[in-house]
Design a protein around this motif. Structure first.
Motif, PDB file in Angstrom:
ATOM      1  N   LEU A   1       0.803  -1.225   0.000  1.00  0.00           N
ATOM      2  CA  LEU A   1       0.000   0.000   0.000  1.00  0.00           C
ATOM      3  C   LEU A   1       0.838   1.278   0.000  1.00  0.00           C
ATOM      4  CD1 LEU A   1      -2.861   1.168   0.001  1.00  0.00           C
ATOM      5  CD2 LEU A   1      -2.818   1.084   2.498  1.00  0.00           C
ATOM      6  N   PRO A   2       1.909   1.403   0.821  1.00  0.00           N
ATOM      7  CA  PRO A   2       2.693   2.644   0.762  1.00  0.00           C
ATOM      8  C   PRO A   2       3.208   2.957  -0.643  1.00  0.00           C
ATOM      9  CG  PRO A   2       3.279   1.406   2.721  1.00  0.00           C
ATOM     10  CD  PRO A   2       2.399   0.515   1.902  1.00  0.00           C
ATOM     11  N   ALA A   3       3.692   1.945  -1.341  1.00  0.00           N
ATOM     12  CA  ALA A   3       4.203   2.161  -2.702  1.00  0.00           C
ATOM     13  C   ALA A   3       3.085   2.554  -3.653  1.00  0.00           C
ATOM     14  CB  ALA A   3       4.905   0.902  -3.201  1.00  0.00           C
ATOM     15  N   ILE A   4       1.923   1.930  -3.498  1.00  0.00           N
ATOM     16  CA  ILE A   4       0.780   2.260  -4.356  1.00  0.00           C
ATOM     17  C   ILE A   4       0.350   3.711  -4.146  1.00  0.00           C
ATOM     18  CG2 ILE A   4      -1.666   1.765  -4.756  1.00  0.00           C
ATOM     19  CD1 ILE A   4      -1.040  -1.170  -4.067  1.00  0.00           C
ATOM     20  N   LEU A   5       0.271   4.135  -2.887  1.00  0.00           N
ATOM     21  CA  LEU A   5      -0.167   5.499  -2.593  1.00  0.00           C
ATOM     22  C   LEU A   5       0.906   6.520  -2.956  1.00  0.00           C
ATOM     23  CD1 LEU A   5      -2.078   5.042   0.796  1.00  0.00           C
ATOM     24  CD2 LEU A   5      -2.934   4.898  -1.562  1.00  0.00           C
ATOM     25  N   GLN A   6       2.177   6.125  -2.844  1.00  0.00           N
ATOM     26  CA  GLN A   6       3.254   7.034  -3.230  1.00  0.00           C
ATOM     27  C   GLN A   6       3.133   7.404  -4.711  1.00  0.00           C
ATOM     28  OE1 GLN A   6       6.276   8.383  -1.227  1.00  0.00           O
ATOM     29  NE2 GLN A   6       5.490   9.649  -2.887  1.00  0.00           N
ATOM     30  N   ARG A   7       2.744   6.427  -5.533  1.00  0.00           N
ATOM     31  CA  ARG A   7       2.595   6.693  -6.963  1.00  0.00           C
ATOM     32  C   ARG A   7       1.347   7.504  -7.270  1.00  0.00           C
ATOM     33  NH1 ARG A   7       4.285   1.180  -7.167  1.00  0.00           N
ATOM     34  NH2 ARG A   7       2.119   0.495  -7.436  1.00  0.00           N
ATOM     35  N   ALA A   8       0.392   7.515  -6.329  1.00  0.00           N
ATOM     36  CA  ALA A   8      -0.892   8.168  -6.595  1.00  0.00           C
ATOM     37  C   ALA A   8      -0.867   9.672  -6.366  1.00  0.00           C
ATOM     38  CB  ALA A   8      -1.986   7.538  -5.730  1.00  0.00           C
ATOM     39  N   GLY A   9       0.020  10.158  -5.502  1.00  0.00           N
ATOM     40  CA  GLY A   9      -0.010  11.583  -5.155  1.00  0.00           C
ATOM     41  C   GLY A   9       1.366  12.189  -4.999  1.00  0.00           C
ATOM     42  N   GLU A  10       1.396  13.427  -4.513  1.00  0.00           N
ATOM     43  CA  GLU A  10       2.649  14.175  -4.379  1.00  0.00           C
ATOM     44  C   GLU A  10       3.311  14.021  -3.010  1.00  0.00           C
ATOM     45  OE1 GLU A  10       2.691  18.212  -6.048  1.00  0.00           O
ATOM     46  OE2 GLU A  10       0.587  17.898  -6.557  1.00  0.00           O
ATOM     47  N   LEU A  11       2.538  13.679  -1.979  1.00  0.00           N
ATOM     48  CA  LEU A  11       3.109  13.607  -0.638  1.00  0.00           C
ATOM     49  C   LEU A  11       3.925  12.335  -0.441  1.00  0.00           C
ATOM     50  CD1 LEU A  11       0.172  14.804   1.664  1.00  0.00           C
ATOM     51  CD2 LEU A  11       2.013  16.138   0.654  1.00  0.00           C
TER      52      LEU A  11
END
Length: 352
Positions: A65-75
């Motif tokens: 999940l961290p990697a997936i969300l990292q790709r989704a946004g700027e933060l």
């Protein structure tokens, strides 16, 4: 100009006085990955708040999940680490099989008792943030089934915090948002991609921490239970939480006490259940019991048939007849049990 790291929260910042709504706690379950991707994509890169995320996960292994969300946004997004201080403009994700909590301005991970059969649990995160940050807390509930997170949102409201819920019409699984809307005063109902701009505005609103109502005794007791590193080391008296309910815990078969407001249950070990989750778990228990009974009857029928064939080969016609009778009885009983199990499976599919 101050750097982002200069803005981190600490225990001093949680003392009485003005601060922004700078603690954002987010919970999601089924359909949560998609909802969280949209949510993170909408967060501004200079968000003046820290974001803590719980997604219901299987207990074993690691999470992507961290990697997936990292790709989704700027933060920047990372798995939360025990003891790290909160930094504005960062997203902290609960790792599998650990509660993610906020204690005295720092991240805490615990292996405390499951809540609604889950670890990490949304209620545990929301409740800890309500205690630690009071009105500086904004709780965000996204897609999911059942009602984990609703009791935690009630804790946030009781401490003067803000509640945001994903629009159920947009959610892949709208049950959690709908439970929230039916159970408490929700400040904002929005599509996930519109939540980020709202949080940006809220993070810049000053609130008075000292003006918040004190956490209830029950809220503190439950938070203490969640922070226990292992259920085996739990040291709470269930009688402090409420009266005996007459129900048993699906996780450990211990007696459950009933807590209010918002009817919930806990056992001596500390496992917590909402009424909705308990009902669902008890349904699963009897379905498992029926499945075991059906398997046992099927095996009894198969073995009886085999023994009947062997008896017939030996010329023992009477004995073969008895074994065939036993097989027929077992098959009839299994067929009788399959009916309720098939109905439950159909109802479960319709609910999902």
């Amino acid at each position: 100009m101050s750097s982002r790291s200069d803005n981190h929260s600490n225990s001093a910042a949680l003392a009485a006085g003005g601060r922004g709504r700078d603690v954002i706690v987010v919970g999601a379950s089924a359909g949560g990955v998609e909802a969280l991707q949209g949510f993170v994509a909408g967060l501004p890169h200079e968000l003046a708040a820290s974001v803590l995320v719980v997604l219901h996960l299987p207990p074993g292994g690691s999470s992507a999940l961290p990697a997936i969300l990292q790709r989704a946004g700027e933060l920047p997004v990372a798995a939360a680490r025990h003891g790290e201080a909160l930094v504005h403009g960062r997203v902290y994700v609960a790792p599998p099989n650990h509660h993610l909590l906020l204690l005295d301005g720092t991240v805490a991970l615990s292996h405390g008792p499951t809540e609604n059969g889950r670890r990490p649990a949304i209620n545990a995160l929301f409740r800890s943030a309500a205690i630690a940050a009071g009105p500086a807390t904004t709780g965000v509930l996204l897609s999911g089934v059942l009602d984990d997170g609703v009791a935690g949102l009630l804790s946030i409201v009781s401490r003067g915090g803000t509640v945001v819920v994903q629009d159920p019409e947009e959610a892949l699984f709208p049950t959690m948002p709908r439970h929230a809307l039916a159970s408490l005063r929700v400040d904002h109902v929005l599509p996930v991609r519109a939540i980020g701009s709202l949080l940006d505005k809220l993070s810049r609103e000053e609130v008075e921490i000292g003006s918040a109502p004190a956490p209830s005794r029950l809220m503190r007791l439950e938070n203490d239970i969640a922070t226990t590193d292992s259920p085996a080391h739990a040291r709470h008296d269930p009688a402090q939480l409420g009266p005996v309910s007459g129900f048993t815990c699906p996780d450990c078969d211990g007696a459950l006490v009933e807590m209010s407001p918002a009817t919930r249950y806990r056992c001596r070990v500390g496992h917590a259940w909402t009424a909705e989750a308990l009902l669902n778990a008890l349904g699963g228990s009897w379905e498992r019991a029926l499945s075991i009974a059906i398997r046992t009857l099927d095996e009894k029928a198969a073995l009886s048939k085999r023994m009947a064939d062997q008896a017939r080969e030996r010329g023992s016609t009477e004995l073969a007849g008895r074994y065939n009778h036993n097989a027929a009885e077992a098959m009839d009983a299994a067929a009788l049990l399959r009916g309720p199990l098939e109905v439950a499976a159909r109802q479960g599919g319709e609910t999902r």
